[in-house]
Motif scaffolding. Sequence first.
Motif, PDB file in Angstrom:
ATOM      1  N   ASP A 288       0.824  -1.209   0.000  1.00  0.00           N
ATOM      2  CA  ASP A 288       0.000   0.000   0.000  1.00  0.00           C
ATOM      3  C   ASP A 288       0.862   1.264   0.000  1.00  0.00           C
ATOM      4  O   ASP A 288       0.540   2.258  -0.675  1.00  0.00           O
ATOM      5  N   ALA A 289       1.979   1.245   0.722  1.00  0.00           N
ATOM      6  CA  ALA A 289       2.856   2.418   0.776  1.00  0.00           C
ATOM      7  C   ALA A 289       3.524   2.669  -0.567  1.00  0.00           C
ATOM      8  O   ALA A 289       3.613   3.813  -1.034  1.00  0.00           O
ATOM      9  N   VAL A 290       3.989   1.606  -1.217  1.00  0.00           N
ATOM     10  CA  VAL A 290       4.679   1.758  -2.501  1.00  0.00           C
ATOM     11  C   VAL A 290       3.700   2.199  -3.587  1.00  0.00           C
ATOM     12  O   VAL A 290       4.006   3.093  -4.382  1.00  0.00           O
ATOM     13  N   LEU A 291       2.504   1.601  -3.620  1.00  0.00           N
ATOM     14  CA  LEU A 291       1.519   2.009  -4.634  1.00  0.00           C
ATOM     15  C   LEU A 291       1.093   3.453  -4.437  1.00  0.00           C
ATOM     16  O   LEU A 291       0.885   4.192  -5.410  1.00  0.00           O
ATOM     17  N   ALA A 292       0.934   3.870  -3.198  1.00  0.00           N
ATOM     18  CA  ALA A 292       0.553   5.260  -2.927  1.00  0.00           C
ATOM     19  C   ALA A 292       1.586   6.224  -3.511  1.00  0.00           C
ATOM     20  O   ALA A 292       1.234   7.255  -4.089  1.00  0.00           O
ATOM     21  N   ALA A 293       2.867   5.867  -3.387  1.00  0.00           N
ATOM     22  CA  ALA A 293       3.927   6.723  -3.935  1.00  0.00           C
ATOM     23  C   ALA A 293       3.903   6.717  -5.457  1.00  0.00           C
ATOM     24  O   ALA A 293       4.079   7.755  -6.097  1.00  0.00           O
TER      25      ALA A 293
END
Length: 275
Positions: A202-207
């Motif tokens: 979720d953190a990587v996709l958000a970026a």
Amino acid sequence: MARSIDPGQDAPRQARGFIPPQNDKERFLMRHIEDLARAAQSRGIPRYSSFLSDREQVLAKAALAKAGCTCWRLEGGYPEAERRLVAIEPEDSWTDSPLACVRLDCRAAPGAALPAHKDYLGSLMGLALRREALGDIVLPAQMPGTAFVFALEPAARLICEELCGVGRTEVSCAALALEQLPDFGQSERVLRTAAVSSLRLDAVLAAMLHCSRGAAAELIQAGRVEINHLPTESTHAPVFEGDIFTIRGKGRFALTALPGKTRKDRQIIEFFQYQ
């Protein structure tokens, strides 16, 4: 742009290990590749697969290793091909590759919008072709209105005989020998960097998507996200350097590097979006 204070050049890199076949389709593919390899080696004749996705190519390599086959290569028609077939060609055997190319030229009215990649793919699938019969569809930037479709030879023949339009645009089709292909050049991929709190999906996709983690989590939980062509609904799934993310409706991204960490101990990621 995020800046690293910890290059980590000598630090061990974690990598995603081999993920075994997850369903009957993937198990069948591995058995099929093994059968092709054994037939080619025992009879000294060439054997070829259909076009494979990134994930399927990984499975094919594992199957070839299991069969003890070393006389193989991946072929997509041009150096940067993403979808490729397995060519198993024992020493001293003839070559009989089924890979072909069709050149499509649009006859669009002046000022009219030219078809995009999805328009070409939709029209080709409208001919009742199987996806595995089609390789890459290349739209060279220096040749607007022209597309090159890589396909298995029977599919290429059908395209030349039946395809007359893409979307609302008329097209002409011509078979093209691979030796006659123009130089497509290196694809222009703009590398971007970002800093994330962790290497969770979720953190990587958000970026990558420039959205909140909550919005990224909704996409994941809705089943719209794949990692290396495998669906996942886990927001906290770990990600690794080299992973490819497919987000339905948003595009595809590749995580190319993990250069280090920021002064605030956030992980720097380097990635690009496929065009």
